[in-house]
Write a protein that holds these residues in place. Structure first.
Motif: not given
Length: 243
Positions: A134-138, A191-199
């Motif tokens: 995740n994150g801004e492209t640049q 490492d992120s429950l909200d993004t990696d694991i939930q996703g």
């Protein structure tokens, strides 16, 4: 390490493969030293400026159509942080100096450790590997280039380049299609429950692996990962269990 059922592994980048949190700490320290030299302020005041910058960074919603570059937006974060703390920004170039010391210091520290590089090379011989961050492209592209990790992955997907980011199903579906695999063929590591694991859970992957850092903890209502390990270097043990 080989698993007959797992065909592909999706990796997060920040604080999974690279120590972004640690690099950020080094960058703030370097910028603090610059501010102290330029302004002659006490440590408490310098810390307040840096804390304000970090909050602005966390709350940032960058819009590329605004006419400003990401660099310009973040220079402004430093300028506002200085003004909000001490009442003025003594030099027009100080905010620019702060930003580029912070940015370049962070990128210089970021790296794939030799152990992680060896792990990815070994895994690449057995599985398809995809980097999903995740994150801004640049910002994310600069990290990818700085740590020179392209050679280890079949594909790299930057969330900011797409309509939706993790944990949305659409970006995971894109990844599966790029690798020509099904969700149930994949393992998601992050490492992120909200993004990696939930996703990963939303997408229906075979297993989710949570990298539980020292300062991370399970939250009420959080999705439960299938496996919890303290470092990505322990991933082969998980893959052995899945075989």
């Amino acid at each position: 390490m080989e698993s007959k059922s797992v065909k592909a592994i999706l990796f997060d980048l920040d604080n999974t493969l690279i120590d972004t949190r640690g690099a950020g700490g080094v960058a703030i320290q370097k910028t603090s030293e610059l501010l102290k030299t330029k302004l002659g302020l006490d440590d408490t005041t310098i810390c307040s400026i840096c804390d304000k910058f970090k909050r602005k960074l966390l709350q940032e919603c960058f819009d590329s159509s605004s006419g400003q570059s990401l660099d310009e937006v973040r220079v402004r974060h430093w300028e506002e942080s200085i003004i909000e703390t001490v009442g003025s920004c003594s030099s027009p170039s100080l905010a620019d100096e702060c930003y580029y010391v912070w940015k370049n210091s962070r990128l210089e520290v970021l790296c794939l450790s030799p152990e992680v590089r060896t792990l990815l090379k070994q895994l690449r011989s057995r599985y398809k590997l995809l980097l999903l961050t995740n994150g801004e492209t640049q910002t994310q592209r600069e990290k990818v280039e700085s740590v020179a990790c392209e050679e280890f992955f079949d594909a790299i997907v930057i969330g900011g380049e797409h309509a939706e980011q993790k944990p949305c199903l659409s970006i995971f579906t894109l990844c599966f299609n790029m690798l020509e695999v099904k969700a149930q063929d994949c393992v998601m590591v992050g490492d992120s429950l909200d993004t990696d694991i939930q996703g990963g859970f939303n997408a229906g992957v075979q297993a989710t692996v949570w990298i539980k850092n020292e300062d991370s903890a399970m939250l009420d209502g959080s999705v439960t990962p299938d496996y919890i390990i303290p470092t990505v270097l322990d991933l082969p043990d998980v893959l052995a269990q899945l075989s």
